[in-house]
Each structure stands twice: as C-alpha cells, then as structure tokens.
Write a protein that holds these residues in place. Structure first.
Motif, mmCIF file in Angstrom:
data_model
loop_
_atom_site.group_PDB
_atom_site.id
_atom_site.type_symbol
_atom_site.label_atom_id
_atom_site.label_comp_id
_atom_site.label_asym_id
_atom_site.label_seq_id
_atom_site.Cartn_x
_atom_site.Cartn_y
_atom_site.Cartn_z
ATOM 1 N N GLU A 7 0.857 -1.192 0.000
ATOM 2 C CA GLU A 7 0.000 0.000 0.000
ATOM 3 C C GLU A 7 0.891 1.240 0.000
ATOM 4 O O GLU A 7 1.775 1.373 0.843
ATOM 5 N N TRP A 8 0.664 2.130 -0.956
ATOM 6 C CA TRP A 8 1.439 3.365 -1.088
ATOM 7 C C TRP A 8 0.541 4.550 -0.769
ATOM 8 O O TRP A 8 -0.585 4.635 -1.250
ATOM 9 N N TRP A 9 1.043 5.490 0.032
ATOM 10 C CA TRP A 9 0.306 6.696 0.393
ATOM 11 C C TRP A 9 1.008 7.898 -0.203
ATOM 12 O O TRP A 9 2.208 8.090 -0.019
ATOM 13 N N PHE A 10 0.253 8.712 -0.917
ATOM 14 C CA PHE A 10 0.812 9.908 -1.541
ATOM 15 C C PHE A 10 -0.319 10.873 -1.854
ATOM 16 O O PHE A 10 -1.499 10.518 -1.777
ATOM 17 N N THR A 11 0.048 12.116 -2.173
ATOM 18 C CA THR A 11 -0.937 13.137 -2.518
ATOM 19 C C THR A 11 -0.587 13.716 -3.867
ATOM 20 O O THR A 11 0.569 14.062 -4.134
ATOM 21 N N GLY A 18 -12.341 4.845 -3.243
ATOM 22 C CA GLY A 18 -11.630 5.062 -1.986
ATOM 23 C C GLY A 18 -10.125 5.109 -2.132
ATOM 24 O O GLY A 18 -9.420 5.471 -1.192
ATOM 25 N N GLU A 19 -9.602 4.760 -3.290
ATOM 26 C CA GLU A 19 -8.149 4.804 -3.482
ATOM 27 C C GLU A 19 -7.645 6.219 -3.722
ATOM 28 O O GLU A 19 -6.512 6.543 -3.393
ATOM 29 N N VAL A 20 -8.484 7.048 -4.310
ATOM 30 C CA VAL A 20 -8.139 8.444 -4.566
ATOM 31 C C VAL A 20 -9.194 9.301 -3.886
ATOM 32 O O VAL A 20 -10.388 9.127 -4.110
ATOM 33 N N GLY A 21 -8.744 10.221 -3.038
ATOM 34 C CA GLY A 21 -9.665 11.119 -2.342
ATOM 35 C C GLY A 21 -9.626 12.507 -2.965
ATOM 36 O O GLY A 21 -8.912 12.761 -3.937
ATOM 37 N N TRP A 22 -10.383 13.401 -2.389
ATOM 38 C CA TRP A 22 -10.453 14.782 -2.881
ATOM 39 C C TRP A 22 -10.598 15.684 -1.693
ATOM 40 O O TRP A 22 -11.509 15.514 -0.874
ATOM 41 N N GLN A 66 -5.034 17.343 -14.734
ATOM 42 C CA GLN A 66 -3.623 17.037 -14.971
ATOM 43 C C GLN A 66 -2.848 17.256 -13.670
ATOM 44 O O GLN A 66 -3.072 18.251 -12.974
ATOM 45 N N ILE A 67 -1.933 16.373 -13.363
ATOM 46 C CA ILE A 67 -1.177 16.442 -12.116
ATOM 47 C C ILE A 67 0.152 17.168 -12.324
ATOM 48 O O ILE A 67 0.878 16.892 -13.275
ATOM 49 N N ALA A 68 0.460 18.087 -11.405
ATOM 50 C CA ALA A 68 1.701 18.857 -11.473
ATOM 51 C C ALA A 68 2.779 18.279 -10.564
ATOM 52 O O ALA A 68 3.958 18.291 -10.896
ATOM 53 N N ARG A 69 2.365 17.782 -9.385
ATOM 54 C CA ARG A 69 3.365 17.254 -8.456
ATOM 55 C C ARG A 69 2.758 16.196 -7.552
ATOM 56 O O ARG A 69 1.544 16.107 -7.407
ATOM 57 N N VAL A 70 3.656 15.427 -6.957
ATOM 58 C CA VAL A 70 3.274 14.335 -6.066
ATOM 59 C C VAL A 70 4.076 14.484 -4.776
ATOM 60 O O VAL A 70 5.281 14.740 -4.824
ATOM 61 N N GLU A 71 3.418 14.332 -3.641
ATOM 62 C CA GLU A 71 4.110 14.283 -2.352
ATOM 63 C C GLU A 71 3.929 12.882 -1.799
ATOM 64 O O GLU A 71 2.813 12.374 -1.722
#
Length: 83
Positions: A3-7, A31-35, A71-76
C-alpha cells in the motif's frame, strides 16, 4: 503488493465543471483516490496497492485524468513507519 500513500496536486485548480464530475467519479468512489479542498487549493490524497510506488502514482494520475480531466503537477510521498 504494498500500500502506497501519496498526494497528487493538480496543475491548476479544477474548474466548477470538473469539480462537479468528482461527485460522480468512479475513481473517487473506490476510496483509493480522495479529494480535499481548502482555501489554498485542491489535493487528491491516495492510498493505492501496487508492486511499486511508480505504478501506484501512474495508475492514480492516469485514472484521475481519464475520469475528470485533471492534470497532475506534483506528487508528495507520505512515509509510513511501522513499529
């Protein structure tokens, strides 16, 4: 599988039309992607099972783009420590 956690953070704040799509999106309903939304912007916290982090992030970003047009700009990356 792990399981990987990221934003995920979008390139631009989603439009009202895109935000309306979030309510009916299968990608967010699973439930895998929240908002989350606050005065500073929008983020998509994720908890995805995949063999590696790259697969998890790619899957989440692709699903979000396909379902909502975001579109995604960055990931934490969130590091979880187990004791």
């Amino acid at each position: 599988m792990r399981e990987w956690w990221f934003t995920l953070y979008p390139e631009v704040r989603p439009s009202a039309e895109q935000s309306d799509r979030f309510c009916n999106s299968d990608v967010l309903a699973s439930g895998e992607v929240g908002w989350e939304q606050d005065p500073n912007g929008v983020s998509f916290p994720c908890a995805v099972a995949a063999p590696c982090l790259e697969d998890a992030v790619t899957w989440a970003a692709r699903r979000l783009r396909q379902e909502t047009g975001v579109q995604i700009a960055r990931v934490e990356i969130e590091m979880k420590m187990f004791g």
